[in-house]
Enzyme design. Structure first.
Site, mmCIF file in Angstrom:
data_model
loop_
_atom_site.group_PDB
_atom_site.id
_atom_site.type_symbol
_atom_site.label_atom_id
_atom_site.label_comp_id
_atom_site.label_asym_id
_atom_site.label_seq_id
_atom_site.Cartn_x
_atom_site.Cartn_y
_atom_site.Cartn_z
ATOM 1 N N ASP A 290 0.908 -1.127 0.042
ATOM 2 C CA ASP A 290 -0.064 -0.020 -0.108
ATOM 3 C C ASP A 290 0.814 1.195 0.049
ATOM 4 O O ASP A 290 1.899 1.396 -0.617
ATOM 5 C CB ASP A 290 -0.857 -0.107 1.049
ATOM 6 C CG ASP A 290 -2.274 0.697 0.884
ATOM 7 O OD1 ASP A 290 -2.445 1.816 0.428
ATOM 8 O OD2 ASP A 290 -3.341 0.091 0.944
ATOM 9 N N HIS A 324 1.082 1.944 -3.291
ATOM 10 C CA HIS A 324 0.164 2.676 -4.153
ATOM 11 C C HIS A 324 0.430 4.219 -4.210
ATOM 12 O O HIS A 324 -0.044 4.879 -5.068
ATOM 13 C CB HIS A 324 -1.138 2.719 -3.057
ATOM 14 C CG HIS A 324 -1.828 1.418 -3.066
ATOM 15 N ND1 HIS A 324 -3.122 1.069 -2.256
ATOM 16 C CD2 HIS A 324 -1.490 0.200 -3.632
ATOM 17 C CE1 HIS A 324 -3.402 -0.245 -2.643
ATOM 18 N NE2 HIS A 324 -2.551 -0.869 -3.278
#
Length: 476
Positions: A290, A324
């Site tokens: 992430d 991300h």
């Protein structure tokens, strides 16, 4: 209880800040301000007396419960005697949750692996924390410190949370790539987990009554510092977190230096300072499932309840691979954010989605201001070099009458060789809540779809900057 917490937080977080709110009207040398903040960040006051966990009964042949008890006794004794180094020597040590205490430096030596139990019941009883920006009592983080000061985790060893599709990661629910199957626990199950916690936040349920259970499937952080002062994490390798890797909440003065974070599970954010101030992150490697670094300050009503922004955070000389976003503000950013400096970093991976990312929405509200980024070398990212999104998670169940504000963002001397977009902005349809964005001396090549701006934006300047060798002609 909440009133007492407010008073405690007020005493914990009274410290000086750098005000750049007038940046657009009265330019200052923001990088000199960054150096001033860096010099002001206090490292923990530590002593060298050693407490070896083997002397307290820990053994590489013992189970997690036994070793956790031994390690926590060593930590407690060191703290009660004025502090010291609690030494984890070479070898693989299975353990349960660890409580770090004031004055203690947990040293994981080179050749040592501190490996955490995957038995979920070992992380009971629940403790006070935040989960995705919402206050609650949840499973004990693998390493936890609550209202402590002068604490550290150092050494050249490995801290392994043993997160995997077979242990923790399938709790994210519905995502089969993380091992979830019908009938398994899920954080998204009706009446449980994320749904239950969000309802508590939206309806104002007292924090003392927000006690999550194993059935709620809210995974614990690898490292969670809560209401702490003078914190250091240095040189260790952190792997396979159940959830977020390093999560400081209401922390004042923190340094993360030379740390390698490698965790590819769901929500494996690398370092998420939340409602925290005076933070230096330098010389670190992030390779995550992430966001690499995501700055936060509480979610929706809980963020407004405390109204404690994050501020004065410096990121420099770091390497970002998968993630991300490389450097991110949001999305749980209701308390606001001000004064971020990012410089001299390298980012490169087909699995890195954005370089600089600001994500929020009208559930959050709050003001995000003074984001300064320079000297970033990017090989490739999947989506955008700079993304500002005021409509993140549009289907979130919440009141949506708190429009966020983003202002004073400057991206300078950032080069990139491959991306879908250079600039990607999603503003609001009816108001200019993004203002004073500058892109200066940037060269972005291999950009598939140029730049894209949706919604309304205030001042946006591109100076001496190119996309695919052509001058960017965005200015309003």
């Amino acid at each position: 209880m909440q009133t007492k917490m407010r008073l405690l937080l007020f005493s914990v977080i009274l410290f000086s800040t750098v005000s750049l709110s007038s940046y657009a009207q009265h330019p200052v040398d923001v990088w000199k301000q960054a150096e001033s903040v860096a010099r002001s960040i206090q490292r923990p006051c530590l002593v060298d007396k050693e407490y070896r966990i083997a002397d307290y009964g820990a053994s590489v042949d013992s189970g997690a419960v036994h070793n956790a008890s031994s390690i926590n006794r060593a930590i407690a004794e060191a703290s009660s005697n004025g502090g010291g180094k609690v030494i984890v020597s070479s070898g693989v040590w299975l353990t349960g949750p660890i409580d770090l205490k004031s004055g203690v430096n947990l040293v994981v030596e080179k050749g040592a692996v501190l490996k955490f139990s995957t038995v979920h019941e070992h992380y009971l009883p629940v403790v006070r924390t935040r989960w995705e920006g919402i206050d609650c009592y949840n499973l004990h983080p693998l390493i936890y410190a609550y209202q402590q000061k002068d604490i550290a985790i150092t050494g050249e060893g490995v801290i392994d949370g043993q997160g995997s599709i077979d242990t923790w990661w399938h709790w994210c629910g519905s995502a089969k790539k993380y091992g979830w199957k019908e009938g398994m626990l899920s954080q998204s199950a009706p009446g449980h987990g994320r749904v239950k916690l969000t309802e508590c936040e939206q309806t104002g349920v007292d924090i003392e009554k927000r006690r999550m259970t194993i059935a709620d499937a809210l995974r614990p952080q690898l490292i969670n510092f809560f209401e702490c002062e003078r914190v250091l994490v240095e040189n260790v390798t952190l792997k396979n977190s159940p959830f977020w890797v390093i999560h400081p909440v209401f922390v004042n003065h923190m340094t993360v230096s030379g740390v390698k974070i490698i965790s590819h599970g769901p929500n494996s954010d690398g370092c998420d300072p939340e409602s925290s101030k005076n933070v230096l992150i330098e010389g670190c490697l992030f390779d995550t499932g992430d966001d690499c670094i995501a700055i936060k300050s509480g979610r929706n009503n809980d963020g407004r309840l405390w109204n404690v922004p994050s501020e004065n955070i410096i990121v420099r000389n770091c390497v970002m691979k998968d993630g991300h976003g490389g450097i991110v503000v949001g999305s749980e950013i209701t308390g606001g954010y001000r004064n971020l400096w990012v410089e001299n970093c390298e980012m490169d991976s087909p699995e890195l989605e954005r370089v600089v990312r600001i994500k929020t929405n009208p559930c959050r509200g709050g003001v995000i201001e003074n984001i300064f980024v320079r000297n970033i070398k990017v090989g490739q990212c999947r989506e955008a070099v700079l993304k500002i999104n005021l409509d993140y998670e549009p289907r979130e169940a919440c009141r949506r009458d708190f429009p966020p504000v983003v202002k004073n963002v400057k991206v300078e001397n950032v080069t990139s060789q491959k991306s879908k977009y250079g600039i990607l902005i999603v503003g609001l349809a009816d108001s200019e809540n993004i203002d004073n964005v500058e892109v200066v001396n940037c060269q972005w090549n291999g950009v598939a779809d140029g730049n894209r701006i949706d919604g309304r934006v205030g001042t946006l300047k591109c100076v001496n900057s190119t996309v695919n060798g052509k001058k960017i002609k965005l200015s309003k």
